[in-house]
Design a protein around this motif. Sequence first.
Motif, PDB file in Angstrom:
ATOM      1  N   LEU A  32       0.713  -1.325   0.016  1.00  0.00           N
ATOM      2  CA  LEU A  32      -0.159  -0.212  -0.120  1.00  0.00           C
ATOM      3  C   LEU A  32       0.705   1.185  -0.034  1.00  0.00           C
ATOM      4  O   LEU A  32       1.546   1.352   0.930  1.00  0.00           O
ATOM      5  CB  LEU A  32      -1.036   0.087   1.466  1.00  0.00           C
ATOM      6  CG  LEU A  32      -1.951  -1.016   1.503  1.00  0.00           C
ATOM      7  CD1 LEU A  32      -1.397  -2.166   2.003  1.00  0.00           C
ATOM      8  CD2 LEU A  32      -3.160  -0.451   2.448  1.00  0.00           C
ATOM      9  N   CYS A  51     -14.097   4.564   7.296  1.00  0.00           N
ATOM     10  CA  CYS A  51     -12.885   3.799   7.242  1.00  0.00           C
ATOM     11  C   CYS A  51     -12.043   3.896   8.566  1.00  0.00           C
ATOM     12  O   CYS A  51     -11.364   3.174   8.917  1.00  0.00           O
ATOM     13  CB  CYS A  51     -11.918   3.844   6.110  1.00  0.00           C
ATOM     14  SG  CYS A  51     -12.651   3.683   4.556  1.00  0.00           S
ATOM     15  N   TYR A  66      -3.356  -1.667  11.155  1.00  0.00           N
ATOM     16  CA  TYR A  66      -1.751  -1.561  11.651  1.00  0.00           C
ATOM     17  C   TYR A  66      -1.297  -0.092  11.627  1.00  0.00           C
ATOM     18  O   TYR A  66      -1.654   0.951  10.972  1.00  0.00           O
ATOM     19  CB  TYR A  66      -0.868  -2.068  10.521  1.00  0.00           C
ATOM     20  CG  TYR A  66       0.520  -2.103  10.713  1.00  0.00           C
ATOM     21  CD1 TYR A  66       0.757  -2.771  11.783  1.00  0.00           C
ATOM     22  CD2 TYR A  66       1.404  -1.505   9.824  1.00  0.00           C
ATOM     23  CE1 TYR A  66       2.413  -2.792  12.272  1.00  0.00           C
ATOM     24  CE2 TYR A  66       2.787  -1.423  10.253  1.00  0.00           C
ATOM     25  CZ  TYR A  66       3.226  -2.032  11.355  1.00  0.00           C
ATOM     26  OH  TYR A  66       4.604  -2.132  11.482  1.00  0.00           O
ATOM     27  N   GLY A  95       4.878   4.151   2.421  1.00  0.00           N
ATOM     28  CA  GLY A  95       3.777   3.161   2.645  1.00  0.00           C
ATOM     29  C   GLY A  95       3.951   1.966   3.493  1.00  0.00           C
ATOM     30  O   GLY A  95       5.301   1.983   4.057  1.00  0.00           O
ATOM     31  N   TYR A 111      -8.619   0.191  13.333  1.00  0.00           N
ATOM     32  CA  TYR A 111      -7.242   0.278  12.967  1.00  0.00           C
ATOM     33  C   TYR A 111      -6.854  -1.275  12.417  1.00  0.00           C
ATOM     34  O   TYR A 111      -7.371  -1.957  13.029  1.00  0.00           O
ATOM     35  CB  TYR A 111      -6.456   0.459  14.046  1.00  0.00           C
ATOM     36  CG  TYR A 111      -6.334   1.944  14.506  1.00  0.00           C
ATOM     37  CD1 TYR A 111      -5.535   3.023  14.200  1.00  0.00           C
ATOM     38  CD2 TYR A 111      -7.548   2.515  15.593  1.00  0.00           C
ATOM     39  CE1 TYR A 111      -5.564   4.155  14.690  1.00  0.00           C
ATOM     40  CE2 TYR A 111      -7.442   3.581  15.921  1.00  0.00           C
ATOM     41  CZ  TYR A 111      -6.553   4.565  15.420  1.00  0.00           C
ATOM     42  OH  TYR A 111      -6.603   6.222  15.697  1.00  0.00           O
ATOM     43  N   LYS A 143      -7.223   2.015  -0.906  1.00  0.00           N
ATOM     44  CA  LYS A 143      -6.606   0.980  -1.686  1.00  0.00           C
ATOM     45  C   LYS A 143      -7.340  -0.240  -1.570  1.00  0.00           C
ATOM     46  O   LYS A 143      -8.371  -0.470  -0.740  1.00  0.00           O
ATOM     47  CB  LYS A 143      -5.284   0.633  -0.673  1.00  0.00           C
ATOM     48  CG  LYS A 143      -4.328   1.944  -0.541  1.00  0.00           C
ATOM     49  CD  LYS A 143      -3.659   2.251  -1.782  1.00  0.00           C
ATOM     50  CE  LYS A 143      -2.988   3.600  -1.523  1.00  0.00           C
ATOM     51  NZ  LYS A 143      -2.435   4.321  -2.559  1.00  0.00           N
ATOM     52  N   CYS A 203      -4.901  11.064   3.202  1.00  0.00           N
ATOM     53  CA  CYS A 203      -5.691   9.918   2.995  1.00  0.00           C
ATOM     54  C   CYS A 203      -5.697   9.305   1.494  1.00  0.00           C
ATOM     55  O   CYS A 203      -6.344  10.146   0.741  1.00  0.00           O
ATOM     56  CB  CYS A 203      -6.782   9.874   3.684  1.00  0.00           C
ATOM     57  SG  CYS A 203      -6.710   9.492   5.627  1.00  0.00           S
ATOM     58  N   TYR A 222      -9.292  -0.619   1.727  1.00  0.00           N
ATOM     59  CA  TYR A 222      -8.729  -0.033   2.972  1.00  0.00           C
ATOM     60  C   TYR A 222      -8.084   1.477   2.924  1.00  0.00           C
ATOM     61  O   TYR A 222      -8.232   1.781   1.738  1.00  0.00           O
ATOM     62  CB  TYR A 222      -7.267  -0.975   3.400  1.00  0.00           C
ATOM     63  CG  TYR A 222      -7.841  -2.492   3.758  1.00  0.00           C
ATOM     64  CD1 TYR A 222      -7.459  -2.704   5.137  1.00  0.00           C
ATOM     65  CD2 TYR A 222      -8.025  -3.321   2.733  1.00  0.00           C
ATOM     66  CE1 TYR A 222      -7.942  -4.278   5.500  1.00  0.00           C
ATOM     67  CE2 TYR A 222      -8.515  -4.641   3.029  1.00  0.00           C
ATOM     68  CZ  TYR A 222      -8.134  -4.911   4.273  1.00  0.00           C
ATOM     69  OH  TYR A 222      -8.431  -6.244   4.996  1.00  0.00           O
ATOM     70  N   LEU A 239      -5.437   4.263   3.510  1.00  0.00           N
ATOM     71  CA  LEU A 239      -3.857   4.463   4.007  1.00  0.00           C
ATOM     72  C   LEU A 239      -3.726   5.884   4.383  1.00  0.00           C
ATOM     73  O   LEU A 239      -4.123   6.839   3.594  1.00  0.00           O
ATOM     74  CB  LEU A 239      -2.836   4.345   2.919  1.00  0.00           C
ATOM     75  CG  LEU A 239      -1.514   4.402   3.093  1.00  0.00           C
ATOM     76  CD1 LEU A 239      -0.800   3.703   4.290  1.00  0.00           C
ATOM     77  CD2 LEU A 239      -0.674   4.159   1.703  1.00  0.00           C
ATOM     78  N   ILE A 289      -2.904   1.851   8.453  1.00  0.00           N
ATOM     79  CA  ILE A 289      -3.774   1.302   7.760  1.00  0.00           C
ATOM     80  C   ILE A 289      -5.227   1.153   8.448  1.00  0.00           C
ATOM     81  O   ILE A 289      -5.297   0.400   9.538  1.00  0.00           O
ATOM     82  CB  ILE A 289      -3.207  -0.218   7.309  1.00  0.00           C
ATOM     83  CG1 ILE A 289      -1.982   0.117   6.707  1.00  0.00           C
ATOM     84  CG2 ILE A 289      -4.230  -0.969   6.272  1.00  0.00           C
ATOM     85  CD1 ILE A 289      -1.207  -1.205   6.046  1.00  0.00           C
ATOM     86  N   TYR A 290      -6.320   1.396   7.770  1.00  0.00           N
ATOM     87  CA  TYR A 290      -7.705   1.226   8.243  1.00  0.00           C
ATOM     88  C   TYR A 290      -8.528   0.436   7.376  1.00  0.00           C
ATOM     89  O   TYR A 290      -8.318   0.095   6.238  1.00  0.00           O
ATOM     90  CB  TYR A 290      -8.468   2.534   8.380  1.00  0.00           C
ATOM     91  CG  TYR A 290      -7.786   3.417   9.282  1.00  0.00           C
ATOM     92  CD1 TYR A 290      -8.119   3.686  10.686  1.00  0.00           C
ATOM     93  CD2 TYR A 290      -7.002   4.556   8.679  1.00  0.00           C
ATOM     94  CE1 TYR A 290      -7.774   4.601  11.373  1.00  0.00           C
ATOM     95  CE2 TYR A 290      -6.513   5.657   9.591  1.00  0.00           C
ATOM     96  CZ  TYR A 290      -6.891   5.578  10.825  1.00  0.00           C
ATOM     97  OH  TYR A 290      -6.343   6.679  11.615  1.00  0.00           O
ATOM     98  N   LYS A 291      -9.422  -0.574   7.905  1.00  0.00           N
ATOM     99  CA  LYS A 291     -10.512  -1.089   6.997  1.00  0.00           C
ATOM    100  C   LYS A 291     -11.731  -0.420   6.961  1.00  0.00           C
ATOM    101  O   LYS A 291     -12.089   0.195   7.835  1.00  0.00           O
ATOM    102  CB  LYS A 291     -10.714  -2.667   7.887  1.00  0.00           C
ATOM    103  CG  LYS A 291     -11.369  -3.664   6.942  1.00  0.00           C
ATOM    104  CD  LYS A 291     -11.369  -4.999   7.375  1.00  0.00           C
ATOM    105  CE  LYS A 291     -12.503  -4.865   8.664  1.00  0.00           C
ATOM    106  NZ  LYS A 291     -12.604  -6.266   9.111  1.00  0.00           N
TER     107      LYS A 291
END
Length: 645
Positions: A201, A291, A297, A346, A295, A219, A216, A326, A328, A251-253
């Motif tokens: 990412l 998003c 990561y 990234g 979290y 991805k 932001c 996701y 970023l 990195i968020y979902k």
Amino acid sequence: MYKKFIKYILLCMCMCLNSLSSIASGATFLHNDELQLKAIGESLDPSGSYILSWEVDLKKQRITFEAEVATLGYIGLGISPNGNMAGADLFIGGVYKNGTKYGYDMHARDTTMPIQDNQSDWTLIDASENESKTYLKFTRLLNTCDDNDYPISNDTVRIIWSIGETDDITYHKGNRGTKSLNLLMPNNDNFNPDDYLKWDLETEIEMPSEDTTYWCSFKKAPELNSTHHIIAFEPILTNELAMNYTHHFIIYKCTPPKGQNEEDFFGPHLNHPGENCYLPDDQQSLPIKYCMSQYVYVWSKGGKRMIFPEGVGYPFPEKVGESNYYLLEIHYDNPEKLPGLTFKTGGRVLYTDKPIETDAELLTVSHDVSIAMTIPPNQTEFIVAGHCSPQCTEAGLSDGGINIFNSLLHSHLSGRKLKVRHFRDDVELPWLDFDNQYDFNFQQNKPLRDAVRVLPGDQLTVECTYSTTWNNHKAVIGGLSTREEMCMAFLWYYPKQKLDYCGSYYPNDVLHEMGVINYTVSKPSVGGLPIYTILEPKDLAGEYVESLSTKFKWNETFVREIERRRRYSTHHSGCLYKLQGRGDVISVQYPYDFMKYGPEDVCKREVVKPAGNNSSSFVVVHTSLIFMIIMLIFVTKSDLQAIQI
């Protein structure tokens, strides 16, 4: 009071039993004391002239260093409390021209010539030279109990190094440096990233010429026909610009609104270059808010690869055909506001299609980022606390609780010490994680030597100790900039549960406490937290931080009082639950009259160690145990069932 006394006896008994062999041997007790830690080939300088390796024997409590350095002169290695010469614990060694090997245990009181220790605790094992390099092998105990030596524990240490042109121990000129490391970090010798699938990412933009930018972009993960598992993360910093100006990435979902198809909702934004993450809603063109509640990561400056324990992984995707999008978030830190810098930055996801037994999740514990976190100017130690309440863990964790296996402690430039405290009822358990030498430029995901069990009803509290002496007599407030502050702990755990976030904040009107009568609140043009401007009283009129820094009359009594209020008064605590949103606001503070945990003072204990054999130690331990057993005779069965430790 009766049950509390009995609980104290039980707690002491458990601690005594756990430390029995340690007391008898005179060694420091650590979990997994059979574990061997090893690090090979750490370059202390950018050119690779000074290569350091080390091995730790936790059973013997000894660390052994090997240094390979491009010089035929002396080699210096030190451990410093602040990265400077003053106060450093030093070893200097080499090989004289006649072949004689030398090694000295030294310390520095200031920036002048170091002084040889009266008690020699660093030991030279071997030394040799070839045509261009010197090799040294030397060792010492992790804690020598010598006031001139620096005790090595599981927090950050500042390694200082120097290279002499000759064997005369004189000023090293420019051949020196410092590097932050964790010398007790478990190794990953058996991990091969090429054994796993990879997903990168990345974002490549011209960094905005602003002090702080949160950028932001969306991805899409690879489409997989079965659930795989993420087993590692690592940063992608392609050049020096990326390393210097990337403060962190997250990195968020992403989860679309109820009833919406994620492909239709997020898909059209994949080719968008991104935008500021915290613009007002009416200025945002991207659906970022869908998003930022989960979290996946967090990487921060100085961090390296993070690897999950064997048999543990993050499901990827959680549901086949869903959860493929996701977000970023990249924090660009550009204090000089330089224009025209373009670079790629990234993170990389390493995942596997092999069966993984246990699903992992990430929990964030923090003090909410807001003006409630106001740190006065010129402070050397100002403590802020954020609580994860017992009600949050009760509602968010199943009966068996969770096992926390990895920790990332996070603050900004004012951070000096960070700690995660763990409470069960009115007993404080051993700290979940701590760093008494926090370094903003070395924020590493730390694998815990033993996973820590957290049960429903437990309380977690993150404490951050700040110094604002660096900030030119200015106050510091909570905010997004690195010159503002955060107090957070990112805790990886298993098995996967619904609790995502748990934090608190001091709810009282901070401005009123400062004597402010009237003020305005506005939104910054580039997004972020509100800007406060004082209107009255007239003698404090102006932007909040500037007025506190230049007009407010601080005194030590008032500073300590506002610190006490913010730390110990009731906070408002909030919880975020997976796919359920935010829970009720709950009142929380430190447990009332709790039994405080304190690490064992190994050096104090060793003062009473007998010179001959260890029989006296056993007598002391056994006498204490006999006393505790006698006390427990008077405890009824129902009392014991009511007490949890």
